[in-house]
Design an enzyme around this catalytic site. Structure first.
Site, PDB file in Angstrom:
ATOM      1  N   GLU A  43      -1.323  -1.396  -4.947  1.00 18.87           N
ATOM      2  CA  GLU A  43      -2.536  -0.630  -5.230  1.00 18.87           C
ATOM      3  C   GLU A  43      -2.301   0.319  -6.398  1.00 18.87           C
ATOM      4  O   GLU A  43      -1.264   0.968  -6.484  1.00 18.87           O
ATOM      5  CB  GLU A  43      -2.946   0.165  -3.989  1.00 18.87           C
ATOM      6  CG  GLU A  43      -4.285   0.846  -4.122  1.00 18.87           C
ATOM      7  CD  GLU A  43      -4.704   1.518  -2.833  1.00 18.87           C
ATOM      8  OE1 GLU A  43      -5.537   0.944  -2.121  1.00 18.87           O
ATOM      9  OE2 GLU A  43      -4.182   2.607  -2.545  1.00 18.87           O
ATOM     10  N   ASP A  64      -2.258   0.815   7.363  1.00 20.54           N
ATOM     11  CA  ASP A  64      -1.557   0.690   6.084  1.00 20.54           C
ATOM     12  C   ASP A  64      -1.100  -0.745   5.836  1.00 20.54           C
ATOM     13  O   ASP A  64      -1.111  -1.221   4.701  1.00 20.54           O
ATOM     14  CB  ASP A  64      -0.372   1.660   6.029  1.00 20.54           C
ATOM     15  CG  ASP A  64      -0.833   3.107   6.054  1.00 20.54           C
ATOM     16  OD1 ASP A  64      -1.413   3.551   5.042  1.00 20.54           O
ATOM     17  OD2 ASP A  64      -0.641   3.787   7.075  1.00 20.54           O
ATOM     18  N   ASP A 106       0.885  -1.166   0.000  1.00 19.84           N
ATOM     19  CA  ASP A 106       0.000   0.000   0.000  1.00 19.84           C
ATOM     20  C   ASP A 106       0.922   1.215   0.000  1.00 19.84           C
ATOM     21  O   ASP A 106       1.446   1.603   1.045  1.00 19.84           O
ATOM     22  CB  ASP A 106      -0.898  -0.005   1.234  1.00 19.84           C
ATOM     23  CG  ASP A 106      -1.807   1.210   1.290  1.00 19.84           C
ATOM     24  OD1 ASP A 106      -2.269   1.661   0.219  1.00 19.84           O
ATOM     25  OD2 ASP A 106      -2.046   1.732   2.395  1.00 19.84           O
TER      26      ASP A 106
END
EC number: 3.1.21.10
Length: 173
Positions: free
Chosen positions: A67, A139, A8
């Site tokens: 992502e 996260d 992430d």
């Protein structure tokens, strides 16, 4: 057995999550956050590079899932995020690890069943799927969710591809 590293990306905090897939079973290996404490942006990127490389060296993942970028209102933040993301991708490519990208909505839909799920719902599903005793940091949970998404999507894609190949062979006979 496949080890998947989920990332992430962020210019200040980059989450990572490492899981192992054996058949249909997903197991938690590690997760955490890379915190870049300096205000010097090039040094933040360097810290991301070094730490992601350490995770790769330690766990030797076969797959790297990250992502995708989303459209941000603040252009400066979007540029910094894209640079942090690019650094992580370069580390994977330097280690000859294939890179897969997933949109945030796709990750939420895969884990929770709805693309507009909130962070608490995603965190809860990560904890449930991986049978964790505690919630991971936000996260890190997002990174684990990205890795889980890759496992679910790649399994279904492989199943569909194999089915199509069998049908194609059947028509050729």
């Amino acid at each position: 057995m496949t080890i998947v590293l989920g990332i992430d990306p962020g210019s200040r905090i980059t989450g990572y999550g490492v899981i192992c897939k054996q058949g249909k079973i997903l197991s938690y290996l590690a997760s955490g956050c890379i915190r870049t404490k300096t205000n010097d942006f090039p040094n933040r990127l360097k810290r991301i590079y070094i730490d992601v490389n350490q995770v790769i060296t330690q766990f030797k993942p076969l797959v790297f899932a990250i992502e995708q970028l989303f459209i941000a209102k603040n252009m400066n933040s979007a540029l910094k995020l894209s640079q942090a993301r690019s650094v992580a991708i370069v580390v994977a490519m330097n280690n000859n690890i294939p890179v897969f990208e997933y949109a945030a909505r796709q990750v939420k839909k895969t884990l929770v069943g709805i693309g507009s799920a909130d962070k608490h719902q995603v965190k809860h599903m990560v904890r449930t799927i991986l049978n964790l005793s505690n919630n991971p940091q936000t996260d890190a949970a997002d990174a684990l969710a990205i890795a889980i998404t890759h496992c679910y999507i790649s399994e279904n894609t492989n199943r569909i591809s194999s089915k199509n190949l069998i049908l194609a062979r059947g028509r050729l006979r």
